[in-house]
Design a protein around this motif. Structure first.
Motif, PDB file in Angstrom:
ATOM      1  N   UNK C  17       1.384  62.906 -40.681  1.00  0.00           N
ATOM      2  CA  UNK C  17       2.791  62.768 -40.169  1.00  0.00           C
ATOM      3  C   UNK C  17       3.770  62.231 -40.681  1.00  0.00           C
ATOM      4  N   UNK C  18       3.811  61.032 -42.089  1.00  0.00           N
ATOM      5  CA  UNK C  18       5.089  60.658 -42.861  1.00  0.00           C
ATOM      6  C   UNK C  18       4.818  62.450 -43.999  1.00  0.00           C
ATOM      7  N   UNK C  19       4.291  62.610 -44.129  1.00  0.00           N
ATOM      8  CA  UNK C  19       4.936  64.052 -44.925  1.00  0.00           C
ATOM      9  C   UNK C  19       5.105  65.280 -43.995  1.00  0.00           C
ATOM     10  N   UNK C  25      12.435  60.602 -42.031  1.00  0.00           N
ATOM     11  CA  UNK C  25      12.110  59.374 -42.410  1.00  0.00           C
ATOM     12  C   UNK C  25      13.667  59.342 -42.957  1.00  0.00           C
ATOM     13  N   UNK C  26      13.465  60.218 -43.672  1.00  0.00           N
ATOM     14  CA  UNK C  26      14.481  59.968 -45.458  1.00  0.00           C
ATOM     15  C   UNK C  26      16.249  59.264 -45.093  1.00  0.00           C
ATOM     16  N   UNK C  27      16.388  61.122 -43.863  1.00  0.00           N
ATOM     17  CA  UNK C  27      17.804  60.602 -42.946  1.00  0.00           C
ATOM     18  C   UNK C  27      18.577  59.267 -42.913  1.00  0.00           C
ATOM     19  N   UNK C  56       8.998  60.757 -31.520  1.00  0.00           N
ATOM     20  CA  UNK C  56       9.372  60.425 -33.584  1.00  0.00           C
ATOM     21  C   UNK C  56      10.113  59.457 -33.447  1.00  0.00           C
ATOM     22  N   UNK C  57      10.210  58.987 -35.021  1.00  0.00           N
ATOM     23  CA  UNK C  57      10.698  57.864 -35.699  1.00  0.00           C
ATOM     24  C   UNK C  57      12.218  57.913 -34.585  1.00  0.00           C
ATOM     25  N   UNK C  58      13.289  57.257 -34.891  1.00  0.00           N
ATOM     26  CA  UNK C  58      14.431  57.227 -35.136  1.00  0.00           C
ATOM     27  C   UNK C  58      14.413  57.392 -33.268  1.00  0.00           C
ATOM     28  N   UNK C  59      13.764  57.623 -32.098  1.00  0.00           N
ATOM     29  CA  UNK C  59      14.164  57.598 -30.966  1.00  0.00           C
ATOM     30  C   UNK C  59      13.853  56.417 -29.647  1.00  0.00           C
ATOM     31  N   UNK C  60      13.249  55.796 -30.363  1.00  0.00           N
ATOM     32  CA  UNK C  60      13.028  54.874 -29.366  1.00  0.00           C
ATOM     33  C   UNK C  60      13.529  53.132 -30.043  1.00  0.00           C
ATOM     34  N   UNK C  61      14.382  52.320 -29.019  1.00  0.00           N
ATOM     35  CA  UNK C  61      13.878  51.177 -29.984  1.00  0.00           C
ATOM     36  C   UNK C  61      13.320  49.988 -28.883  1.00  0.00           C
ATOM     37  N   UNK C  62      12.234  49.243 -29.632  1.00  0.00           N
ATOM     38  CA  UNK C  62      11.131  48.556 -29.164  1.00  0.00           C
ATOM     39  C   UNK C  62      11.950  47.670 -28.901  1.00  0.00           C
TER      40      UNK C  62
ATOM     41  N   UNK D 193       7.838  55.357 -47.426  1.00  0.00           N
ATOM     42  CA  UNK D 193       6.638  55.530 -46.626  1.00  0.00           C
ATOM     43  C   UNK D 193       6.114  54.935 -47.181  1.00  0.00           C
ATOM     44  N   UNK D 194       6.915  53.743 -47.982  1.00  0.00           N
ATOM     45  CA  UNK D 194       5.746  52.840 -49.109  1.00  0.00           C
ATOM     46  C   UNK D 194       5.482  51.683 -47.964  1.00  0.00           C
ATOM     47  N   UNK D 195       4.542  51.440 -48.673  1.00  0.00           N
ATOM     48  CA  UNK D 195       4.228  49.961 -47.937  1.00  0.00           C
ATOM     49  C   UNK D 195       3.706  48.551 -48.693  1.00  0.00           C
ATOM     50  N   UNK D 196       4.138  47.826 -48.261  1.00  0.00           N
ATOM     51  CA  UNK D 196       4.329  47.106 -48.725  1.00  0.00           C
ATOM     52  C   UNK D 196       2.777  45.304 -48.454  1.00  0.00           C
ATOM     53  N   UNK D 197       2.619  45.099 -49.833  1.00  0.00           N
ATOM     54  CA  UNK D 197       1.004  43.985 -48.661  1.00  0.00           C
ATOM     55  C   UNK D 197       1.966  42.934 -49.521  1.00  0.00           C
TER      56      UNK D 197
END
Lengths: 222, 222, 222, 222
Positions: C17-19, C25-27, C56-62, D193-197
């Protein structure tokens, strides 16, 4: 001693109104009250609901607190006088109408708008009036000295807040949704005698009588 | 729609009382209210203070809650409607008299004496009426079915409780002790129209008018 | 160590998904989020809003809390997580829709209906769930063992309560009344996958899709 | 009307994911949920835990509030949504892992760092974000305009604070000390997209995957 004005007023009531409505008082004492209307009004000495609505004994169940406020349904703290009165009117008396009645020149609303200093260390008025803070959030910032027009709109916005708060009571919601009870907003102009009533569709407050003979400028709707 | 009875009553007020007292309303709107008397009365539809004391606009600052109760000064919880009204009347309006007025056939007092089940999960009435528990402690156990005489005495004991609670407010105590304000107890008999007033010396409630023409049995003092 | 399932899941997200949505995501990181929809959902592991609405990312504040509850506007106490999230979504993000989404088999609602014992001395769940007490007041007494049908109706009544509580926020009321924001109720049936949406006119919850192929008995409206 | 995007998304979910995982949903409805992981995440529309961990139904119990905050154990006030969710997850569901997951570009953290003005008179966000004040005390003064590096470190310090606050819950402490539950810190970089733990030994946040192909400068550990 209890003031003479109260004793004299009582004698006048006894000889006049009570004498005329005696049977009604006796019957009401025997059968109990069954008012159809709950009025939530202000303590202000100029806005007696029985006077303004020319109501007889048994007609209006009346809660009066500063600025005719309904708090949200919340049970922290121990004593909720207004919520208790609403519960009693709705669940025990099963009133058919609830009227939240604001009025012009309300000292409680004014103390909130002017951010008055606490009157005592308990700051009861400050905390009580904080119930209308979300109503003030719906209006523009009034600046240093709130205009009279702003004060009137804040008063009406506070009535809106109380109507919204009423709907957080399960018993109110159930009866309103079932068509068994209606909520109303009203506003009394002390100087002009005008009465505005809220239109449930538009949320605007409109005069119920338009020929009182007061200058139109004092008689606008909101 | 808002009930016709309210609209009709308002028109009657406009044409009659407001027309006659118009100047007074206008002046009161301009100068603000300065009532000398705070009445703490019940929401009951049969006991309007303005009617019973035949009071005009500007005369009575009126708090109405179920069973005309004053809670003790306590600040837990957020919203204290009655304490806010007392604070406003005493500190801002500087009233000279406070009247706690009970009445016969009070549903709130009755629900307490009969240990009624909660009306809703919030149990606002139950918690509110618990304020008079120490008043009930001053009387004998009423047994299963409280007598009418017990009910009347519980009502008066509750007024006593509220008068004591008033004295827990520092501002009240200060002004009473300085001779600037007086506290009064009163009791209205709905069926008979009699008004009892508490004698501050004996703590007995005595009729203020003795020739109303009601049977003596309904007109006792306590 | 952090569970492997999370690491594996994250790698799968990265590669898939991230790919695919990398640019998005960057935007979103650069421009900030501007979701149009606030969803108030339950913490329950079976009802992820992003999954159910395929968002998708950016659509829902949850916001997710136990039983998807909105408390009334009240400011006692210090920390109000849900009210803070609503304030942020409404005042800062200016969302255009708020969806309160209940679901079947909610453990929080069940613990309330069964009057479960406190889980700890703080009784956080008990006090939190007490917010729906007025919703339960709108229904009949469920008896000792609440039926599944009662549980479903209590869930929907709790959504109604939260919608009423939302209207006690001044910012919500202002934007709703101005036509800038809408409030919605929804309900997800975990077993059947059905989604009911509240009709604002009738207050009934109706299925949005009627041909899911589940037995009609599991797919009623309320 | 409810937004079309939600209806369309739901239809897509029904036809795709729900169709594939139907048996799992049915089973989960029947047996109840038993997630092993509690995620405390932010409401932000870009950081869905189920998306980032590619999690299926039943896997993650998810609390989402502004800035993924855990308040300290304190019981003043009535409604504690996040504490209620933690109590439920720890005491009723007995999860084995708790993940506090921060993320880059968090609006709540930013509003705290920039000392933003209250969004409403309730100032819910201001009071909520005040929970991270002790986290900010562990960092240097950011000056007028906090740098991005400072913002990232404040975000991680806030996760540390929430982990410490979790340990103020007796039930959490007992299960952690008994080896029955683990607490984790994580941080998602929206842009990269990085995840830090968080490494529990060093308290440093380290990337879990190091070959995502993002510029090293955006991928540091802390």
């Amino acid at each position: 001693m209890i003031p003479d004005s109260l004793i004299d007023g009582y004698k006048s009531f006894l000889g006049d109104r009570f004498a005329r409505e005696r049977l009604r008082y006796e019957t009401l004492a025997e059968t109990g009250q069954s008012p159809e209307i709950l009025v939530i009004g202000c303590c202000d000495s100029r806005v007696s609901p029985e006077v303004i609505f020319d109501a007889g004994p048994g007609e209006l169940f009346v809660v009066r607190n500063v600025a005719n406020i309904v708090p949200p349904y919340e049970t922290s703290g121990q004593f909720h006088g207004t919520s208790a009165a609403i519960e009693f009117a709705v669940e025990a008396l099963k009133v058919r109408h609830v009227v939240v009645m604001g009025h012009a020149n309300c000292g409680g609303i004014r103390s909130f708008a002017q951010k008055s200093a606490p009157l005592s260390s308990g700051d009861f008025i400050g905390r009580w009036m904080s119930i209308i803070a979300p109503a003030a959030d719906t209006l523009e910032d009034p600046g240093e000295v709130p205009s009279e027009d702003y004060m009137a709109r804040l008063n009406l916005a506070a009535v809106e807040q109380s109507l919204a708060n009423l709907m957080t009571f399960g018993s109110v919601r159930r009866r309103v949704n079932a068509g068994e009870m209606e909520l109303h907003g009203a506003y009394f102009g002390v100087a002009t005698g005008h009465l505005l009533v809220r239109d449930p569709a538009t949320h605007r407050f409109e005069p119920v009588v338009t020929d009182v003979g007061v200058p139109p400028s004092l008689f606008r709707s909101y």
